[in-house]
Design a protein around this motif. Sequence first.
Motif, PDB file in Angstrom:
ATOM      1  N   PRO A  34      29.999  19.300  73.708  1.00 51.41           N
ATOM      2  CA  PRO A  34      31.443  19.510  73.483  1.00 51.41           C
ATOM      3  C   PRO A  34      31.876  20.866  74.034  1.00 51.41           C
ATOM      4  N   ILE A  35      33.115  20.941  74.472  1.00 54.11           N
ATOM      5  CA  ILE A  35      33.612  22.169  75.100  1.00 54.11           C
ATOM      6  C   ILE A  35      33.552  23.350  74.139  1.00 54.11           C
ATOM      7  N   ASN A  36      33.820  23.129  72.845  1.00 58.39           N
ATOM      8  CA  ASN A  36      33.763  24.243  71.893  1.00 58.39           C
ATOM      9  C   ASN A  36      32.348  24.785  71.760  1.00 58.39           C
ATOM     10  N   ASP A  37      31.346  23.899  71.815  1.00 58.41           N
ATOM     11  CA  ASP A  37      29.955  24.356  71.752  1.00 58.41           C
ATOM     12  C   ASP A  37      29.610  25.186  72.984  1.00 58.41           C
ATOM     13  N   LEU A  38      30.140  24.793  74.145  1.00 57.80           N
ATOM     14  CA  LEU A  38      29.881  25.566  75.351  1.00 57.80           C
ATOM     15  C   LEU A  38      30.496  26.957  75.255  1.00 57.80           C
ATOM     16  N   LEU A  39      31.740  27.039  74.766  1.00 65.60           N
ATOM     17  CA  LEU A  39      32.409  28.340  74.666  1.00 65.60           C
ATOM     18  C   LEU A  39      31.733  29.238  73.640  1.00 65.60           C
ATOM     19  N   LEU A  40      31.390  28.667  72.485  1.00 65.14           N
ATOM     20  CA  LEU A  40      30.698  29.459  71.466  1.00 65.14           C
ATOM     21  C   LEU A  40      29.313  29.868  71.957  1.00 65.14           C
ATOM     22  N   GLY A  41      28.684  28.999  72.758  1.00 64.51           N
ATOM     23  CA  GLY A  41      27.391  29.352  73.334  1.00 64.51           C
ATOM     24  C   GLY A  41      27.499  30.535  74.280  1.00 64.51           C
ATOM     25  N   MET A  42      28.615  30.629  75.004  1.00 60.03           N
ATOM     26  CA  MET A  42      28.812  31.772  75.890  1.00 60.03           C
ATOM     27  C   MET A  42      28.947  33.064  75.099  1.00 60.03           C
ATOM     28  N   THR A  43      29.599  33.011  73.940  1.00 57.11           N
ATOM     29  CA  THR A  43      29.683  34.222  73.107  1.00 57.11           C
ATOM     30  C   THR A  43      28.318  34.590  72.557  1.00 57.11           C
ATOM     31  N   ASP A  44      27.488  33.570  72.254  1.00 56.81           N
ATOM     32  CA  ASP A  44      26.117  33.868  71.811  1.00 56.81           C
ATOM     33  C   ASP A  44      25.323  34.528  72.936  1.00 56.81           C
ATOM     34  N   LEU A  45      25.530  34.067  74.167  1.00 57.21           N
ATOM     35  CA  LEU A  45      24.851  34.682  75.305  1.00 57.21           C
ATOM     36  C   LEU A  45      25.312  36.126  75.485  1.00 57.21           C
ATOM     37  N   ASP A  46      26.594  36.384  75.248  1.00 55.60           N
ATOM     38  CA  ASP A  46      27.080  37.765  75.318  1.00 55.60           C
ATOM     39  C   ASP A  46      26.348  38.640  74.306  1.00 55.60           C
ATOM     40  N   ARG A  47      26.150  38.107  73.113  1.00 57.43           N
ATOM     41  CA  ARG A  47      25.408  38.875  72.102  1.00 57.43           C
ATOM     42  C   ARG A  47      23.972  39.108  72.554  1.00 57.43           C
TER      43      ARG A  47
END
Length: 530
Positions: A34-47
């Motif tokens: 899902p697109i929301n999982d992809l976006l939240l995953g990008m914030t996790d990668l930023d962390r």
Amino acid sequence: MSPTADSPPEAPLWRGLPAAFLGGIDPADADEAPINDLLLGMTDLDRGHSYLAYCDYRTAQVVYDRFVAAREDTDGFVVDGFADAATRIAQTRAITRHQAEVLLDEGIVLRDRLPDVFECLGDGIISQRQAQQIIVDTDLIDGQSYAPEVDAEIARRLRKGTFSTKALRNMVDRIIFRHDPDAVRERRKDAIDKRCVWVENRRDGTAELTAVMSAENARLAYASLAATAAAKVCEHDGRTKPQRESDLEFALLTGSDFACECGRDDCAVTVLTLDDAATDGIEDAPSKALLPVQPRFVIHVVCDEATLEGRANNPGYLDGHGVIDDEHVRELAARPDARIAPLIPPGTPMNPDGTFTLPGSLASDPYRPTTSLDAYIRIRHGACSEPGCTKSAWECDAEHVEEFDHDNPSAGGQTTSDNMNPKCRPWHLLKTFSGWLDDQWRDEDGQLRTETVTPEGLTIPGEAETMEELFPGLRRIRYTASPQAPPAFDAPNQERPTRTRSRTANKHARRRAERSRNRKRHNEGPDVPF
């Protein structure tokens, strides 16, 4: 690091990490996520990037202690402990010695001067780029007794929400100025003393000409350049805006001609120049050489009245630049071309609680904000309200957060200070004509908060603070909507069923309901007092 010729290649350890460390997304199944999982995953990668930078600095700190702190030969010009440490890092990573020295310096500053900010990096609250910006902006507090307080306050604000590049610099400058105005003043004086012009060669036969000057002069110079480049060509000129500005800058600096390059005989911007006419001996000879225009433009400086009059030494704000000290404010106010306009009209009565209440909308049109409210929301935000956007608020649209109900003004979003904010044109259009939603409210501390919700329902927090933190007096000004009687509705057609509300009204009602649910999620009511 590449393996040596005699050693086997290392196993791809990073590729073996669980998906939880890689944004929660398995590259093999990313197309189905899902697109929301992809976006939240990008914030996790930023962390993750932040934590890796944190570990990088921790390693550099250990190397520094091993070769510098534990040795006595720290004052050599080329050969000393610091050089030994930097050389080992540089050669191991195949980077320059300067880059290695910067890594060591930043690591020690974060550990010794900004330990709380350093932990924000480790927790993924900020990126390495943001940490580096804070290091530069806090340079003059090094060794000062108040440095730990500045570090703690910056870290506390970082954990409140997101910061764009401009907002982060403003926040750090604001905190430093409250502790030591001289730190900001000395930094500006040092920067002004270093004003200069230089040329840097670039690839493919081009070079870059750079001039460093005061912030206000730079903005005035560029505004003049842009206005002249736009006014002195016709619509058929084939150059892009940056190309025209580059050509005009060369013409102005060298005294050569700047001409429209449309190549048409009927060009509407043909202008006569005296030099060309004198050379040709013909007084009315036409020429494509263009004379510079004298555009009228404005740069905005915000300050409180006491600072302007010299009764206080509070910081000000120069639009497009950031926080400036009180002396800089008064220098700008003393310019012959300066115009001073109070936000609160003279003679406005003060309420018993020390606040001022002003009309938010025009008497003739409840949708249109007054000039005072329009200026207020731009001052309060400083920049576009979209998270991460740095577009100046003075170049944005003033927009209702909760949509104004043109059919029934008393039912829809009102033209008030807490229901309006600045939006850049792309963000304004995106919110108006798509499924994006934004909200704005005051929390339990009276602080203005914003957030956006994607069409898929993902909530994105807005900037952590507004200019109210720099100018607390803004909280004393309130703009209210005038009572509006609901319009008279015609009786519905009895022969053919009609809508009782338009599609737009239904969309606005759905958005109001969603905002209400969001506010319940925050455990806050829609109307929190100042």
